[in-house]
Design a protein around this motif. Structure first.
Motif, PDB file in Angstrom:
ATOM      1  N   LEU B 290      61.383  53.509  41.502  1.00 18.69           N
ATOM      2  CA  LEU B 290      61.048  52.431  40.748  1.00 18.69           C
ATOM      3  C   LEU B 290      60.117  51.576  41.764  1.00 18.69           C
ATOM      4  O   LEU B 290      59.212  50.951  41.346  1.00 18.69           O
ATOM      5  CB  LEU B 290      62.411  51.819  40.230  1.00 18.69           C
ATOM      6  CG  LEU B 290      62.614  52.025  39.012  1.00 18.69           C
ATOM      7  CD1 LEU B 290      64.016  51.075  38.726  1.00 18.69           C
ATOM      8  CD2 LEU B 290      61.554  51.577  38.021  1.00 18.69           C
ATOM      9  N   VAL B 291      60.649  51.459  42.855  1.00 17.59           N
ATOM     10  CA  VAL B 291      60.134  50.403  43.959  1.00 17.59           C
ATOM     11  C   VAL B 291      58.616  51.028  44.281  1.00 17.59           C
ATOM     12  O   VAL B 291      57.784  50.376  44.507  1.00 17.59           O
ATOM     13  CB  VAL B 291      60.743  50.385  45.177  1.00 17.59           C
ATOM     14  CG1 VAL B 291      60.140  49.749  46.386  1.00 17.59           C
ATOM     15  CG2 VAL B 291      62.220  49.991  44.812  1.00 17.59           C
ATOM     16  N   LEU B 292      58.429  52.484  44.625  1.00 17.40           N
ATOM     17  CA  LEU B 292      57.558  52.978  44.837  1.00 17.40           C
ATOM     18  C   LEU B 292      56.475  52.964  44.117  1.00 17.40           C
ATOM     19  O   LEU B 292      55.068  52.568  44.116  1.00 17.40           O
ATOM     20  CB  LEU B 292      57.835  54.478  45.337  1.00 17.40           C
ATOM     21  CG  LEU B 292      58.354  55.011  46.557  1.00 17.40           C
ATOM     22  CD1 LEU B 292      58.562  56.228  46.847  1.00 17.40           C
ATOM     23  CD2 LEU B 292      57.706  53.988  47.939  1.00 17.40           C
ATOM     24  N   THR B 293      56.929  53.238  42.710  1.00 14.55           N
ATOM     25  CA  THR B 293      55.918  52.821  41.722  1.00 14.55           C
ATOM     26  C   THR B 293      55.328  51.865  41.408  1.00 14.55           C
ATOM     27  O   THR B 293      53.773  51.496  41.437  1.00 14.55           O
ATOM     28  CB  THR B 293      56.425  53.200  40.268  1.00 14.55           C
ATOM     29  OG1 THR B 293      57.239  54.406  40.621  1.00 14.55           O
ATOM     30  CG2 THR B 293      55.512  53.548  39.152  1.00 14.55           C
ATOM     31  N   MET B 294      55.857  50.459  41.359  1.00  6.87           N
ATOM     32  CA  MET B 294      55.468  49.157  41.449  1.00  6.87           C
ATOM     33  C   MET B 294      54.896  48.835  42.830  1.00  6.87           C
ATOM     34  O   MET B 294      53.682  48.127  42.508  1.00  6.87           O
ATOM     35  CB  MET B 294      56.801  48.268  41.635  1.00  6.87           C
ATOM     36  CG  MET B 294      57.689  48.107  40.190  1.00  6.87           C
ATOM     37  SD  MET B 294      56.504  47.697  39.005  1.00  6.87           S
ATOM     38  CE  MET B 294      56.284  49.147  38.111  1.00  6.87           C
ATOM     39  N   ILE B 295      54.856  49.511  43.782  1.00  2.00           N
ATOM     40  CA  ILE B 295      53.987  49.089  44.898  1.00  2.00           C
ATOM     41  C   ILE B 295      52.769  50.045  45.089  1.00  2.00           C
ATOM     42  O   ILE B 295      51.748  49.260  45.325  1.00  2.00           O
ATOM     43  CB  ILE B 295      54.961  49.342  46.322  1.00  2.00           C
ATOM     44  CG1 ILE B 295      56.159  48.395  46.351  1.00  2.00           C
ATOM     45  CG2 ILE B 295      53.740  49.152  47.692  1.00  2.00           C
ATOM     46  CD1 ILE B 295      56.941  48.745  47.548  1.00  2.00           C
ATOM     47  N   PHE B 296      52.858  51.179  44.863  1.00  5.55           N
ATOM     48  CA  PHE B 296      51.660  51.828  44.941  1.00  5.55           C
ATOM     49  C   PHE B 296      50.808  52.189  43.456  1.00  5.55           C
ATOM     50  O   PHE B 296      49.862  52.673  43.657  1.00  5.55           O
ATOM     51  CB  PHE B 296      51.981  53.269  45.757  1.00  5.55           C
ATOM     52  CG  PHE B 296      52.419  52.941  46.989  1.00  5.55           C
ATOM     53  CD1 PHE B 296      51.690  52.379  48.027  1.00  5.55           C
ATOM     54  CD2 PHE B 296      53.786  53.010  47.416  1.00  5.55           C
ATOM     55  CE1 PHE B 296      52.024  52.273  49.236  1.00  5.55           C
ATOM     56  CE2 PHE B 296      54.328  52.863  48.605  1.00  5.55           C
ATOM     57  CZ  PHE B 296      53.390  52.498  49.618  1.00  5.55           C
ATOM     58  N   ARG B 297      51.751  52.520  42.483  1.00  7.58           N
ATOM     59  CA  ARG B 297      51.101  52.754  41.392  1.00  7.58           C
ATOM     60  C   ARG B 297      51.551  51.898  40.245  1.00  7.58           C
ATOM     61  O   ARG B 297      52.226  52.699  39.219  1.00  7.58           O
ATOM     62  CB  ARG B 297      51.237  54.356  40.925  1.00  7.58           C
ATOM     63  CG  ARG B 297      50.108  55.053  41.331  1.00  7.58           C
ATOM     64  CD  ARG B 297      50.002  56.514  40.681  1.00  7.58           C
ATOM     65  NE  ARG B 297      49.477  56.580  39.458  1.00  7.58           N
ATOM     66  CZ  ARG B 297      47.988  56.638  39.636  1.00  7.58           C
ATOM     67  NH1 ARG B 297      47.191  56.930  40.491  1.00  7.58           N
ATOM     68  NH2 ARG B 297      47.428  56.682  38.367  1.00  7.58           N
TER      69      ARG B 297
END
Lengths: 374, 326, 255, 299
Positions: B290-297
Motif C-alpha cells: 500500500l505504501v509503495l504503491t502510493m509513493i511510486f505508482r
C-alpha cells in the motif's frame, strides 16, 4: 503495448497456478486432510494439533501403515477465519482426501463442515465444540471434544455442589464459543437452584476490565465463571484480585493455558478452578506419551494435542474396521465406534455426532501449575 | 499504429473472458472456490471503487454494507423462508438506504474525518451483529440455503461461480457506463477538486451521496452472494481487515479504473493462495505494498492511459513557465 | 439594466471586518474591473458573489434573485461562472474532460440515462462534447484537448480554466486575477481574449485584477476597494485620476 | 455511591491512557493536518520495546528498570515515528499528493507495523516481565492502588512539561506558524521539516510512554493492541478538539467516563458502540470538539 503484455502475464500466472494445483495421491496411500489454524492469532493451537496428528500417523506408518497402505497427511490452514476455512476445506476436497481431522475455532468449523458434508467426507473435530455444529445434523461430522452443554454441566456441578455456591456471576468474551457456553452454564445453574447474579459480556481486545469487575464486586458472588480465552482471562483474574471481589474465580477450557497464570501472576491465580477436556498431564496413562511428544517436537503438548492424537487414532481405527479408504465406509465405521479407548476414556458417538459421555474434568491452579482437583 | 494495438487488446479481453468461463470446467473444486472468492472480491472492489476511486472518498468501513447484504439474506432465507432473489434485492436496498443515512451527516465532513467515521461506523455494525439476538449473535447464522429458480438449485460451487460471474459482468457493465457519463464525470470532478467542481455547478453533497449509496448497493449485493456461498456467516467476516483488503484491491491495481480494480481484486485473492507458506507475511507485505504503491505508482499497477495530441486551430500558443496545478 | 446588484454587503471573520458596507452594480454586457491593493477584500468580495463565503450582512441580487446563502453549484446553475486566482483545474483529467464540466449545470442525465444509454442521454453527451470542443477552439487550445491538465504550462492552464467557465454558458463571467503569472505576450493575448469573449458571447464580465493597466484597457467601469471599503467607482480614467485611489496604491507601496 | 466513585477511578485510569495517545494524534494533526492512522501502532511498539528492555533483567525489576524501559522505548519509538514520517509521508507531502493517497499510506503503515511485530514477537499474547503489587489505600470503600496513583501523577507531570514546552519555547510558535502556512514559515528561515520531524518524534514518544505504562499496568501485550486503542485515542482527540493539547487529555477522560458508564448501565459488549457513537456525534455536531479552535479551510 504495456496493457496487453500485462494481461498476458496474468493469464500466464493463472495457468501456472492451475498446473501446480493438479496432481493427487496414488493408489498406494491413504490421504487424510488436516484443517487447523497455522497462521493468525491461534496459530500455536493449530501447530500443537498438527504435531500430535503427525505423531499418530508416523507411528502407524512405522508399523507398515493401515490396510497395507501408508497414510499421507495434507495440511490446510483455516486461520480461524470462516472465509479462509471454506477455501481450505475445498482444497482438501480437491485433494481427494478420505477423511478430515482438526478444527479449532467453531466459527471456522461451521462453514467448513458444510463443505465436507456436501462432499460426503467424514470430519473428526478435535477441539471446536460449539453446539451449533451438531445442530446442523450433518451425519459425517464427529465431535471428539464434549460440547458446551457438557462443560456447562460440569462447571455447574462444581460451583453448586463442591463450592456450595449460591450466587454465581458469569462473564463471556462475546465470541461464538464463549457466549454459547455462558448461556448454557446460566441455564444449568438456574436449573440446579443457583442464582445468576450477573451475566455480562466483555470485549476480549480491551485490557481494562475494572468497570465490569466493580459491577461484579457489588453483587458479592460466591463464584465467578469466565467462559472466554486465556489472554483476557488472565487480566480478569489479576484485576479481580486487585479489586478484592468475593468468592472464587473459575475458567473454562479456552483459558486453560500456562500463559493465563503468567498474565494473572502466580499469587493471583492461586486457587482458580477450571473445567477442561482431559489433558495428558492429568491422565496417568498419558505421561509417557507426553514425554515422547516432547522428545519429538522439543516442546510440551498443547491443550488439544492429546485429543488430536486420539482423533487421528480414531480415524486409523475406522480405516481398519472399514477395510477401505472410501469416505462413506469411514463415516459408517466412525459412527459405529464402540468403546474406542482414548486418554479420556472409552468413546462412542450419538446420532448427531457428539460424544455419548462428557469427558470434562475439574482442575485447579496450585503453586503456579494446573493440577487435577480431587 | 492504434488499430492493431486495439485489436490485440480486445482479443486478450475475449481470451480472458473465455478463461473465466472455463475455470470451473478445467480446474478442481479448490480453484473454483478461489475463483469464486475472487469474483466476489471483484464485486466488492468495483463497488468500493465508486466511492474511493471515482468520488475520492476514503471509506474504511465498507464491510458494513457487505455485512448488511449478508445478514439480510441470512436472516430472511433461514428464518422467514424468503427466496434468495427477493433477499438479495432487499439486501441491496437496505445497504443503499444505510449508506445514504450514514452519508447525509458525514459526507459534509473533511475527507480524513470521513475515513475515521466510516471506520467507527463499520465497527458499530459489526458489534451490533455480534451482540444482537436477531443476527445470531457471535456464532452468526448458519444453514443458509442455496439459491434456486423453480426446482433448479444452485447447489454446486460451479453453479455459484457462474452466478457470481454474471453479477460481476453486470456490475462491470453498469459501473463502466456510469463512469463514462455525466454522473461519473461529476464524481471525478469532486475527487479532483471539490471547490472547483462546486464552482462548475456540480452539487457536491448530492453526488457524494449518490456515490456512497451506489457503492453501498454493490457491497450489499456482494454480501448476499457471500452468504449463500458460505452457507454460514459470522461477525468475524465483517471486521476492519475485510475493509482494508477491499481497499487494497482497489488501490493496488489502479484506483478509479475498472480494469485496474479487477486486477487488484484478483491479486489480493490469488497472491496469498499462491504463497501459502508465506501466509504469515501476507498482511505485512500488503501494508508495505500500500505504501509503495502510493509513493511510486499512485495510479496502480495497471498502465495509465496515454495522453494524446490533437490537431487543431493553427493559432500557435506560447506556453509560459511550467507549473503544477495545486 | 444591472445584472448584479451588490447591496451593503459585509463579511466578518471573527472580529475582523474583511469587507464592510460595500454596494455596487454590474451593468449587463459590461466589463467591470474590481481593483485594490493587496488585502483590500477583492477575493473575499468575489467569493461572496460566487457563494463560497456567506456574507454576514447585505444582499446580492443576481438577475432578480437574492443569491445570499445559496450553494456555489446553485449559483453556477443560475448563470454565473468563475475562474480561480491560483488555477483550480481537475489535474489528472484531460483538458476536454475539464471543459466538459462546464456543461454539467446545463444538462440533466442521471443514473438511468447513463446505464441504459437512452436516446436523450446520447443526445446530451453529444452536445456536451460539441460545446466543450467549441470552447476549446474559441480560446485556441483544441490541440491540448487530450492532454492531462496537470502536465500543461501555466498559460495554457489559464485558458483551460476560461474555456471551462465559458462552457457553463454564463450570463456573468468572473475572472479572479487572470493575468497573474503571465508574461508580456501572454498578457496581451489575454486582453484580446477577454474582449473577444465579451463581443462573441455578449457576456458580462467581472474582473478582479492587481494589474491596473490591464483593467483600464478592458473595463467599462472600475470599482476600487481598500481595507474592505469601496473608495471609488466610475469610468477607468476618472477612477485612476481619483486622489483617494492614488493614495491607496501609493500609500500601500510606502509601507 | 461508593461503587460509582470506584467506577470514576476506573474511568480516570483508562482515560489517562487514551489521553496520552490522543496527545500525539493531536500534535501531528495540528501541524500537518495528517491523520496518522498508524499512531495507535506506535503505542503498541512502545509496549513491545519496553517488553524487550525489561526482559533483559533477571530477578526483581525496580524503578531503575522501569525508568530504563521508558527511556529506551521513547527513543526507539520516537525514531521509528521519525522514520515513518521520512519514508512514507514526506515523499507524498512533497509531491502534494491528494489527501486520499496520504490516508491510504497511513493505513498501509499501520498494517505493516502491526504485522512486522507479529512476525518478530509472534501472534500470541506476551506477558510483561514485571509484576507490581496490588497494594493501595482506601478512601471509604473506594480502593486506589499505588500503580493507579503513579500512572495518574506521572501523566500530570508529562502534561505540565508539555504545556511549558509548547508555550515557553520557540517550538510552540514554530508549530503554530507551520500549521497556518508552511511555505511562508519556511521562507522566514524556520526549518519546517525539522519541526515536523520533532513533532513526530514527540508524538511517538508519548505513545511509547503510554505503551510501557500499559504493559506494566495490565501486564499483557499483543501486536493488535494498538488498533483499538488508536481508534479510541482518536475519538478522545476529537472530543477534546483535535490540535489542542489540553483537549486531548480532557477528551481521554470524557471517553473513559462514557465507556465506563456504558459498561455499568448498559453492558460491556456495547462499550465500543458508545465510544464510536460519541465519535460520530462529535464529528457531525461539534467537529471542533470541546476545546478546539475552528479551522478555516482555504479556498
Amino acid at each position: 503495448m504495456k496493457a496487453h503484455s500485462k494481461i498476458a502475464s496474468i493469464l500466464l500466472v493463472l495457468s501456472f497456478l492451475f498446473l501446480t494445483a493438479c496432481g493427487s495421491g496414488n493408489g498406494n496411500e491413504i490421504v487424510i486432510g488436516v484443517i487447523s489454524p497455522t497462521t493468525g492469532q491461534s496459530a500455536k493451537m493449530g501447530q500443537d494439533m498438527n504435531n500430535a496428528i503427525q505423531m499418530a500417523v508416523d507411528e502407524i506408518n512405522g508399523k507398515g501403515g493401515v490396510n497395507n497402505k501408508k497414510i499421507r497427511l495434507v495440511f490446510a490452514d483455516d486461520a480461524c477465519d470462516p472465509q479462509a476455512s471454506t477455501t481450505a476445506a475445498n482444497k482438501l476436497v480437491s485433494e481427494n482426501v478420505s477423511a478430515v481431522i482438526g478444527g479449532y475455532c467453531s466459527s471456522a468449523v461451521l462453514p467448513a463442515s458444510g463443505v465436507f458434508n456436501s462432499a460426503g467426507i467424514p470430519m473428526v473435530v478435535t477441539a471446536a465444540n460449539s453446539e451449533k455444529i451438531p445442530e446442523n445434523n450433518y451425519k459425517n461430522i464427529f465431535l471428539l471434544n464434549s460440547t458446551a452443554s457438557a462443560q456447562a454441566q460440569t462447571a455447574t456441578n462444581y460451583m453448586i455442589s463442591n463450592l456450595k455456591g449460591k450466587k454465581i456471576a458469569i462473564l463471556n468474551d462475546n465470541t461464538a464459543y464463549s457466549v454459547d457456553l455462558a448461556e448454557r452454564t446460566r441455564d444449568a445453574i438456574q436449573k440446579a437452584g443457583g442464582q445468576v447474579v450477573l451475566y455480562e459480556s466483555v470485549d476480549p481486545n480491551a485490557s481494562d476490565f475494572n468497570s465490569v469487575l466493580t459491577k461484579v464486586k457489588s453483587k458479592t458472588p460466591d463464584a465467578t465463571y469466565w467462559t472466554g480465552y486465556y489472554a483476557a482471562g488472565g487480566l480478569l483474574i489479576k484485576q479481580f484480585k486487585q479489586q478484592g471481589v468475593s468468592g472464587s474465580f473459575g475458567v473454562a477450557d479456552g483459558s486453560v493455558d500456562q500463559t493465563l497464570i503468567k498474565i494473572a501472576g502466580e499469587n493471583n491465580a492461586e486457587g482458580v478452578f477450571a473445567t477442561m477436556s482431559p489433558l495428558p498431564q492429568f491422565i496417568p496413562g498419558a505421561k509417557n506419551w507426553s514425554k515422547d511428544y516432547e522428545t519429538k517436537f522439543k516442546q510440551a503438548p498443547g491443550p488439544y494435542s492429546a485429543l488430536s492424537y486420539d482423533g487421528m487414532r480414531l480415524i486409523i481405527h475406522a480405516l481398519e474396521q472399514a477395510k477401505s479408504d472410501d469416505p462413506n465406509a469411514i463415516t459408517g465405521a466412525i459412527a459405529k465406534t464402540k468403546g474406542f479407548a482414548t486418554f479420556a476414556g472409552p468413546v462412542e458417538f450419538k446420532a448427531n455426532g457428539t460424544l455419548t459421555k462428557s469427558n470434562f474434568i475439574m482442575i485447579g491452579v496450585k503453586n503456579g501449575q494446573f493440577e487435577m482437583v480431587k | 499504429m492504434n488499430t492493431p494495438f486495439l485489436k490485440n487488446k480486445s482479443f486478450l479481453y475475449i481470451l480472458l473472458f473465455i478463461v473465466m468461463i472455463a475455470i470451473p470446467l478445467i480446474t478442481n473444486r479448490y480453484w473454483t472456490d478461489v475463483a469464486s472468492t475472487a469474483m466476489f472480491y471483484i464485486l466488492l472492489a468495483l463497488g468500493l471503487n465508486i466511492i474511493v476511486g471515482y468520488a475520492g472518498l476514503l471509506d474504511l468501513g465498507y464491510s458494513a454494507f457487505f455485512a448488511v447484504g449478508s445478514y439480510t439474506t441470512g436472516i430472511l432465507t433461514t428464518q422467514f423462508g424468503v427466496s434468495f432473489w427477493i433477499s438479495i434485492f432487499l439486501g441491496a436496498i437496505f445497504a443503499t438506504v444505510l449508506g445514504v443515512l450514514i452519508g447525509i451527516p458525514t459526507l459534509r465532513l473533511r475527507s480524513d474525518y470521513l475515513a475515521i467515521v466510516t471506520l467507527g461506523f463499520g465497527e458499530i455494525i459489526r458489534l451490533i451483529a455480534n451482540n444482537s439476538k436477531f443476527t445470531g449473535g457471535a456464532s452468526g447464522i448458519y444453514g443458509i440455503p442455496k439459491p434456486k429458480i423453480g426446482s433448479f438449485v444452485f447447489q454446486s460451487n460451479v453453479l455459484l461461480y457462474y452466478l457470481m460471474f454474471i453479477f460481476v459482468l453486470l456490475a462491470i457493465f453498469v459501473i463502466w457506463r456510469l463512469g463514462n457519463s455525466r454522473v461519473g464525470r461529476a464524481w471525478k470532478y469532486i475527487r479532483e477538486d471539490e471547490d472547483a467542481a462546486e464552482a462548475m455547478g456540480v452539487n457536491g453533497l448530492y453526488y457524494k451521496l449518490l456515490a456512497y449509496g451506489l457503492g453501498a448497493m454493490f457491497g450489499g449485493l456482494a454480501g448476499s452472494l457471500f452468504a449463500v456461498k458460505m452457507s454460514a456467516i459470522a461477525p468475524e467476516s465483517f471486521g476492519f481487515m475485510q475493509s482494508a483488503m477491499i481497499l487494497l484491491a482497489v488501490v493496488l491495481g489502479g484506483i478509479g479504473r475498472i480494469s485496474g480494480v479487477i486486477l487488484g481484486a484478483v491479486l489480493v485473492i490469488l497472491l496469498p493462495e499462491a504463497m501459502r507458506s508465506f501466509s504469515d507475511w501476507r498482511i505485512f507485505l500488503f501494508g508495505v505494498l500500500l505504501v509503495l504503491t502510493m509513493i511510486f505508482r499512485p495510479n496502480g499497477l495497471w498502465p495509465s492511459k496515454k495522453e494524446t495530441e490533437e490537431m487543431d486551430d493553427p493559432e500557435p500558443l506560447k506556453g509560459g513557465s511550467k507549473s503544477v496545478v495545486s | 439594466m444591472s445584472l448584479v446588484e451588490v447591496d451593503e454587503i459585509e463579511l466578518r471573520f471573527g472580529g475582523l471586518v474583511a469587507v464592510g458596507d460595500v454596494s455596487f452594480q454590474i451593468e449587463e454586457k459590461n466589463v467591470v474591473g474590481l481593483i485594490g491593493p493587496n488585502g483590500a477584500g477583492k477575493t473575499s468580495m468575489f467569493n461572496m458573489i460566487t457563494g463560497f463565503y456567506k456574507p454576514t450582512k447585505g444582499k446580492i441580487i443576481f438577475s432578480g434573485t437574492n443569491i445570499v446563502g445559496k450553494k456555489p453549484s446553485k449559483i453556477t446553475q443560475l448563470g454565473m461562472a468563475r475562474t480561480f486566482q491560483n488555477i483550480r483545474l481537475f489535474p489528472s483529467l484531460t483538458v476536454r474532460e475539464n471543459v466538459m464540466s462546464g456543461m454539467h449545470s446545463k444538462t440533466s442525465q442521471g443514473i438511468w440515462g447513463a446505464v441504459l444509454r437512452t436516446a436523450k442521454q446520447q443526445k446530451e453527451e453529444k452536445e456536451i462534447l460539441e460545446i466543450a470542443n467549441d470552447c476549446l477552439s474559441f480560446v485556441g487550445i483544441k490541440k491540448y484537448a487530450g492532454r492531462l491538465a496537470k502536465n500543461l504550462p501555466y498559460g495554457i492552464q489559464r485558458r483551460v480554466e476560461i474555456a471551462r467557465a465559458l462552457a457553463t454558458k454564463p450570463k456573468l463571467l468572473l475572472l479572479d486575477e487572470p493575468a497573474a503569472g503571465l508574461n508580456l505576450s501572454e498578457r496581451k493575448e489575454l486582453i484580446d481574449l477577454i474582449l473577444r469573449i465579451k463581443e462573441h458571447f455578449q457576456l458580462t464580465v467581472l474582473l478582479i485584477e492587481h494589474d491596473v493597466g490591464l483593467v483600464s484597457e478592458v473595463a467599462d467601469k472600475i470599482v476600487v476597494l481598500d481595507y474592505g471599503r469601496k473608495i471609488a467607482e466610475g469610468l477607468p480614467n476618472e477612477v485612476l485620476a481619483n486622489p483617494r485611489v492614488i493614495e491607496a496604491y501609493i500609500g500601500k507601496d510606502d509601507d | 455511591m461508593d461503587i460509582f466513585l470506584q467506577q470514576v477511578i476506573n474511568a480516570l485510569v483508562v482515560g489517562t491512557f487514551y489521553g496520552l495517545i490522543a496527545l500525539g494524534y493531536s500534535m501531528v494533526y495540528g501541524i500537518i493536518r495528517l491523520l496518522n492512522f498508524a499512531h495507535g501502532d506506535l503505542f503498541m511498539l512502545g509496549a513491545f520495546a519496553g517488553f524487550s528492555v525489561l526482559s533483559l533483567f533477571t530477578g526483581q525489576v525496580g524503578f531503575i528498570g522501569i525508568g530504563l524501559a521508558l527511556i529506551v522505548s521513547v527513543l526507539v519509538v520516537g525514531l521509528i515515528g521519525l522514520g515513518v514520517e521520512r519514508i512514507a509521508y514526506r515523499p507524498l507531502i512533497k509531491k502534494k499528493s491528494p489527501k486520499l493517497n496520504l490516508l491510504i499510506t497511513a493505513v498501509g503503515v499501520s498494517l505493516a507495523i502491526e504485522y512486522a511485530v507479529m512476525l518478530s514477537y509472534g501472534p500470541s499474547f506476551r506477558v510483561y516481565p514485571i509484576q507490581l503489587p496490588n497494594t493501595g489505600f482506601h478512601i471509604g470503600d473506594v480502593k486506589i492502588t499505588y500503580i493507579q496513583l503513579g500512572i495518574i501523577l506521572f501523566t500530570i507531570l508529562i502534561m505540565i512539561f508539555l504545556q511549558l514546552f509548547i508555550h515557553k519555547s520557540i517550538y510552540g510558535k514554530a508549530m503554530r506558524s507551520i500549521a497556518i502556512d508552511d511555505t511562508a514559515t519556511s521562507l522566514m528561515g524556520i526549518p519546517v521539516h525539522r519541526f515536523i520531524g520533532l513533532t513526530f518524534f514527540m508524538g511517538s514518544g508519548l505513545a511509547a510512554v503510554a505503551g510501557v505504562m500499559d504493559g506494566i499496568y495490565y501486564g499483557q501485550i499483543n501486536f493488535l493492541m494498538g488498533f483499538l486503542f488508536g481508534l479510541k485515542a482518536f475519538t478522545a482527540a476529537v472530543i477534546g478538539g483535535i490540535g489542542s493539547v489540553n483537549g486531548a487529555m480532557l477528551g481521554g477522560l470524557v471517553l473513559g467516563i462514557v465507556e465506563t458508564l456504558g459498561t455499568v448501565y448498559v453492558g460491556g459488549e456495547w462499550k465500543d458502540v458508545f465510544a464510536f457513537g460519541i465519535l460520530i456525534l462529535f464529528l457531525v455536531l461539534k467537529p471542533t470538539g470541546l476545546l478546539g479552535e475552528a479551522v478555516n479551510e482555504r479556498v
